[in-house]
Scaffold this active site. Structure first.
Site, PDB file in Angstrom:
ATOM      1  N   LYS A   1       0.686  -1.243   0.133  1.00 15.48           N
ATOM      2  CA  LYS A   1      -0.145  -0.256  -0.023  1.00 15.48           C
ATOM      3  C   LYS A   1       0.904   1.396  -0.096  1.00 15.48           C
ATOM      4  O   LYS A   1       1.586   1.578   1.039  1.00 15.48           O
ATOM      5  CB  LYS A   1      -0.636   0.001   1.380  1.00 15.48           C
ATOM      6  CG  LYS A   1      -1.633   1.354   1.393  1.00 15.48           C
ATOM      7  CD  LYS A   1      -2.463   1.353   2.854  1.00 15.48           C
ATOM      8  CE  LYS A   1      -3.139   2.753   3.030  1.00 15.48           C
ATOM      9  NZ  LYS A   1      -4.077   2.755   4.234  1.00 15.48           N
TER      10      LYS A   1
ATOM     11  N   ASP B   1      -2.413  10.445   3.676  1.00  9.32           N
ATOM     12  CA  ASP B   1      -3.797   9.923   3.628  1.00  9.32           C
ATOM     13  C   ASP B   1      -4.322  11.032   4.701  1.00  9.32           C
ATOM     14  O   ASP B   1      -4.533  10.995   5.978  1.00  9.32           O
ATOM     15  CB  ASP B   1      -3.765   8.643   4.404  1.00  9.32           C
ATOM     16  CG  ASP B   1      -5.354   8.057   4.557  1.00  9.32           C
ATOM     17  OD1 ASP B   1      -6.253   8.674   4.090  1.00  9.32           O
ATOM     18  OD2 ASP B   1      -5.578   7.091   5.226  1.00  9.32           O
TER      19      ASP B   1
ATOM     20  N   LYS C   1     -10.061  13.217   8.114  1.00 12.33           N
ATOM     21  CA  LYS C   1      -9.280  12.688   9.500  1.00 12.33           C
ATOM     22  C   LYS C   1      -9.212  14.079  10.322  1.00 12.33           C
ATOM     23  O   LYS C   1      -8.875  15.131   9.842  1.00 12.33           O
ATOM     24  CB  LYS C   1      -8.083  12.138   9.204  1.00 12.33           C
ATOM     25  CG  LYS C   1      -8.161  10.696   8.793  1.00 12.33           C
ATOM     26  CD  LYS C   1      -6.558  10.206   8.683  1.00 12.33           C
ATOM     27  CE  LYS C   1      -6.216   8.732   8.190  1.00 12.33           C
ATOM     28  NZ  LYS C   1      -6.955   7.639   8.788  1.00 12.33           N
TER      29      LYS C   1
ATOM     30  N   ASP D   1       1.799   6.375   5.624  1.00  9.61           N
ATOM     31  CA  ASP D   1       0.629   5.507   4.835  1.00  9.61           C
ATOM     32  C   ASP D   1       1.181   4.679   3.617  1.00  9.61           C
ATOM     33  O   ASP D   1       0.393   4.022   3.169  1.00  9.61           O
ATOM     34  CB  ASP D   1      -0.767   6.212   4.635  1.00  9.61           C
ATOM     35  CG  ASP D   1      -1.733   5.210   4.769  1.00  9.61           C
ATOM     36  OD1 ASP D   1      -1.742   4.342   5.500  1.00  9.61           O
ATOM     37  OD2 ASP D   1      -2.823   5.585   4.487  1.00  9.61           O
TER      38      ASP D   1
ATOM     39  N   ASP E   1     -12.184   7.239   3.930  1.00  9.25           N
ATOM     40  CA  ASP E   1     -10.960   7.099   4.644  1.00  9.25           C
ATOM     41  C   ASP E   1     -10.427   5.467   4.802  1.00  9.25           C
ATOM     42  O   ASP E   1      -9.462   5.221   4.976  1.00  9.25           O
ATOM     43  CB  ASP E   1     -11.044   7.439   6.077  1.00  9.25           C
ATOM     44  CG  ASP E   1      -9.679   7.703   6.841  1.00  9.25           C
ATOM     45  OD1 ASP E   1      -8.530   7.495   6.257  1.00  9.25           O
ATOM     46  OD2 ASP E   1      -9.575   7.998   8.048  1.00  9.25           O
TER      47      ASP E   1
ATOM     48  N   GLU F   1      -9.334   3.791   2.206  1.00  9.84           N
ATOM     49  CA  GLU F   1      -8.886   3.977   0.751  1.00  9.84           C
ATOM     50  C   GLU F   1      -7.803   2.786   0.648  1.00  9.84           C
ATOM     51  O   GLU F   1      -7.628   2.560  -0.548  1.00  9.84           O
ATOM     52  CB  GLU F   1      -8.276   5.482   0.537  1.00  9.84           C
ATOM     53  CG  GLU F   1      -6.755   5.726   1.080  1.00  9.84           C
ATOM     54  CD  GLU F   1      -6.728   5.427   2.365  1.00  9.84           C
ATOM     55  OE1 GLU F   1      -7.631   5.508   3.257  1.00  9.84           O
ATOM     56  OE2 GLU F   1      -5.500   5.136   2.863  1.00  9.84           O
TER      57      GLU F   1
ATOM     58  N   ARG G   1      -7.620  -0.206   0.902  1.00 10.58           N
ATOM     59  CA  ARG G   1      -8.024  -1.320   0.233  1.00 10.58           C
ATOM     60  C   ARG G   1      -8.697  -1.384  -1.050  1.00 10.58           C
ATOM     61  O   ARG G   1      -8.695  -2.204  -1.929  1.00 10.58           O
ATOM     62  CB  ARG G   1      -9.278  -1.900   1.367  1.00 10.58           C
ATOM     63  CG  ARG G   1     -10.446  -1.199   1.316  1.00 10.58           C
ATOM     64  CD  ARG G   1     -11.358  -1.472   2.386  1.00 10.58           C
ATOM     65  NE  ARG G   1     -10.831  -1.099   3.809  1.00 10.58           N
ATOM     66  CZ  ARG G   1     -11.329  -1.246   4.938  1.00 10.58           C
ATOM     67  NH1 ARG G   1     -12.371  -1.621   5.035  1.00 10.58           N
ATOM     68  NH2 ARG G   1     -10.758  -0.699   6.230  1.00 10.58           N
TER      69      ARG G   1
HETATM   70  N1  BES Z   1      -3.932   4.635   6.915  1.00 11.75           N
HETATM   71  C1  BES Z   1      -5.267   4.397   7.658  1.00 11.75           C
HETATM   72  C2  BES Z   1      -4.961   3.221   8.925  1.00 11.75           C
HETATM   73  C3  BES Z   1      -3.723   3.970  10.010  1.00 11.75           C
HETATM   74  C4  BES Z   1      -4.408   4.330  11.139  1.00 11.75           C
HETATM   75  C5  BES Z   1      -2.522   3.337   9.625  1.00 11.75           C
HETATM   76  C6  BES Z   1      -3.545   4.675  12.020  1.00 11.75           C
HETATM   77  C7  BES Z   1      -1.509   3.901  10.699  1.00 11.75           C
HETATM   78  C8  BES Z   1      -1.931   4.472  11.865  1.00 11.75           C
HETATM   79  C9  BES Z   1      -6.347   3.665   6.950  1.00 11.75           C
HETATM   80  O1  BES Z   1      -6.431   4.208   5.658  1.00 11.75           O
HETATM   81  C10 BES Z   1      -7.678   4.308   7.679  1.00 11.75           C
HETATM   82  O2  BES Z   1      -7.742   5.500   7.751  1.00 11.75           O
HETATM   83  N2  BES Z   1      -8.622   3.240   7.977  1.00 11.75           N
HETATM   84  C11 BES Z   1      -9.668   3.566   8.666  1.00 11.75           C
HETATM   85  C12 BES Z   1     -10.617   2.574   8.121  1.00 11.75           C
HETATM   86  C13 BES Z   1     -11.933   2.840   8.382  1.00 11.75           C
HETATM   87  C14 BES Z   1     -12.554   4.005   7.947  1.00 11.75           C
HETATM   88  C15 BES Z   1     -12.931   1.648   8.140  1.00 11.75           C
HETATM   89  C16 BES Z   1      -9.416   3.529  10.001  1.00 11.75           C
HETATM   90  O3  BES Z   1      -8.841   2.560  10.521  1.00 11.75           O
HETATM   91  O4  BES Z   1      -9.917   4.205  10.995  1.00 11.75           O
HETATM   92 ZN    ZN Z   2      -4.790   4.785   4.748  1.00  9.75          ZN
HETATM   93 MN    MN Z   3      -7.625   6.110   5.353  1.00  6.78          MN
END
Ligand code: BES
Ligand code: ZN
Ligand code: MN
Length: 485
Positions: free
Chosen positions: A253, A258, A265, A276, A335, A337, A339
């Site tokens: 990824k 992000d 966020k 990210d 968010d 994204e 996947r």
């Molecule tokens: N890049 C983030 C996940 C992340 C969080 C990585 C903290 C490193 C530290 C990912 O893209 C994300 O935002 N995931 C969301 C998914 C949700 C919206 C289903 C999350 O984990 O809140």
């Molecule tokens: Zn992300």
């Molecule tokens: Mn995200």
């Protein structure tokens, strides 16, 4: 890197000598390793005396400095604790060397002799490179000064080379992850892949936006469409074995920043989101090591590079996109994204003939809720392929814990209007529903998903590693592929 003989230690005018020690056992004879024993004798029994007086701490990774030790020509002696002999492991050798190197890196030191009594040597060398390198590349006043040419007692050339290559690969990954998002964006990351391919010896193909459109990577493109920085997909090919050998696919990824997109966020969670693209940087780091070490295996590394931003062209909640493999995805949260990006990259990996897949992604905060900051989550559709990866992680001492993939989780990503939606129902089991989403795109190939959201980046750092990017799983990937070869 230079190898020296044990007999040269007394005369060596080193800036520092590093030895390692275990605690005095409750019963039985107290044995120091051969290097520590020689230093103990040269210093008139100083090492054992200071351990008995608890001045030298022997717990794992504790470092004690002795300046201008009588009996040695070295300016200082650093003693690193290893804990009980029964706890010895390659991972501890790596961390002990890294902790010692980090402690010594407070100023420029040229002649550092690593005389630890631990195995294997390559882990020691890699540890020196990683521990002495920090995240402060952009500071006018450095906090850490890399040790780039350690001296090793009785160094085996092959081990020294493997250690140096691994250490530099991990540091490449760390440097890219630590670099700010105005410097590392999809096009600049792709340029670095091309550069590394040329110097290390693997082929690199770069898809720009026009090619991605031609290739119907609409799920990846949906995320990218909100950013002025155009996306890239990079395909790196290393052929170290005959063409009829199986090809392993490493998928990363590469979200270079992000923001969350329209599902924006909050600022506190956005600050570190330059990290990210850690999955992509890990894949690149591993590719450089595999090629430089000429591991006899065929490996293809694919990284999906996008920036997830907010604009009038951003993808929206409710959008439905057709992924490259034909499945339709309803967007419930912009968010989620990572996947969306990986969906198309996994499909390209399968099409390019990768028979077994490993993807790495800072995919979910939910994985950190489940496992904490230091442990990666592992998910799979193939227990035997997973066992190979888990064994390699254990060999390297990189913490990894498996999460279940019961079929029931898949129901959570069903959509009323499309084949699937990009989030589960609510946040429970979020690391697993994300993996279930990815599973839809691996075409039934054996696949392991590593969620490295926790260990890839740390605000704090530790005794053996500066804060920021960790470069975790570069060693595990290389080890896993070496084990297969
Ligand atoms: N890049 C983030 C996940 C992340 C969080 C990585 C903290 C490193 C530290 C990912 O893209 C994300 O935002 N995931 C969301 C998914 C949700 C919206 C289903 C999350 O984990 O809140
Ligand atoms: Zn992300
Ligand atoms: Mn995200």
């Amino acid at each position: 890197m230079t190898s020296i003989l044990p007999a040269e230690i007394p005369k060596l005018a080193a800036d520092a000598i590093v030895i390692s020690v275990h605690p005095k056992p409750d019963e039985g004879e107290w044995l120091l390793g051969p290097n520590a024993e020689q230093i103990n004798q040269l210093t008139g029994g100083l090492v054992k005396r200071l351990i008995e007086e608890s001045e030298i701490v022997t717990s794992p990774l504790s470092c004690t400095r002795i300046l201008e030790p009588a009996g040695l020509r070295a300016k200082s002696l650093l003693v690193v604790g290893l804990g009980k002999p029964s706890e010895a492991s390659p991972g501890l050798a790596f961390r002990a060397a890294a902790a010692a190197a980090k402690a010594l890196a407070t100023k420029q030191r040229r002649r550092v002799l690593m005389a630890l009594d631990v195995e294997p040597q390559d882990e020691v060398v890699a540890g020196v490179f990683v521990g002495s390198t920090g995240q402060d590349l952009y500071r006018q006043q450095r906090k850490l000064f890399p040790i780039t040419a350690p001296l090793i007692v009785d160094g085996d050339p092959k081990a020294l080379e493997r250690g140096e290559v691994l250490g530099q690969a991990i540091n490449l990954t760390r440097r890219l992850v630590n670099a700010p998002p105005n410097e590392i964006f999809p096009a600049s990351f792709a340029d670095i892949c091309v550069e590394q391919g040329t110097t290390c010896g693997f082929d690199v193909e770069v898809w720009d936006r026009a090619r991605l459109e031609q290739e119907r990577c609409r799920s990846l493109l949906a995320v990218a469409q909100g950013s002025a920085n155009e996306p890239r997909l990079v395909i790196m090919c290393y052929q170290g074995a005959p063409a009829d050998h199986a090809t392993i696919g490493l998928i990363g990824k590469g979200v270079t920043f992000d923001s969350g997109g329209l599902s924006l966020k909050p600022s506190e969670s956005m600050l570190d989101m330059k990290c990210d693209m850690a999955g992509a940087a890990t894949v690149l780091g591993a590719m450089t090591a595999l090629a430089r070490l000429q591991i006899p295996a065929n490996v293809i590394g694919l990284v999906g590079l996008v920036e997830n931003m907010v604009s009038s062209t951003s993808y929206r909640l409710g959008d439905i996109v057709v992924a490259r493999n034909g499945k339709t995805i309803e967007v419930h949260n912009t968010d989620a994204e990572g996947r969306m990006v990986l969906a198309d990259v996994l499909d390209v990996a399968r099409e390019r003939g990768a028979q077994r897949l490993i993807d790495l992604a800072t995919l979910t905060g939910a994985c950190m809720v489940a496992l904490g900051r230091n442990v990666a989550g592992g998910m799979t559709n193939d227990e035997s392929w997973y066992a190979d990866i888990a064994a390699a992680a254990r060999q390297c001492g990189e913490p990894l814990w498996q999460l279940p993939m019961f079929p029931e989780y898949s129901e959570q990503i069903r959509s009323a209007v499309a084949d699937i939606k990009n989030v589960g129902d609510g946040r429970w089991g979020g690391a697993i529903t994300a993996a279930k989403f990815l599973e839809e795109f691996v075409g039934g190939q054996p696949w392991v998903h590593l969620d490295i959201a926790g260990p890839a980046f740390s605000e704090k750092g530790s005794a053996w590693l500066d804060a920021g990017a960790s470069g975790c799983f570069v060693r595990t990937l290389v080890q896993a592929i070496e084990n297969q070869a």
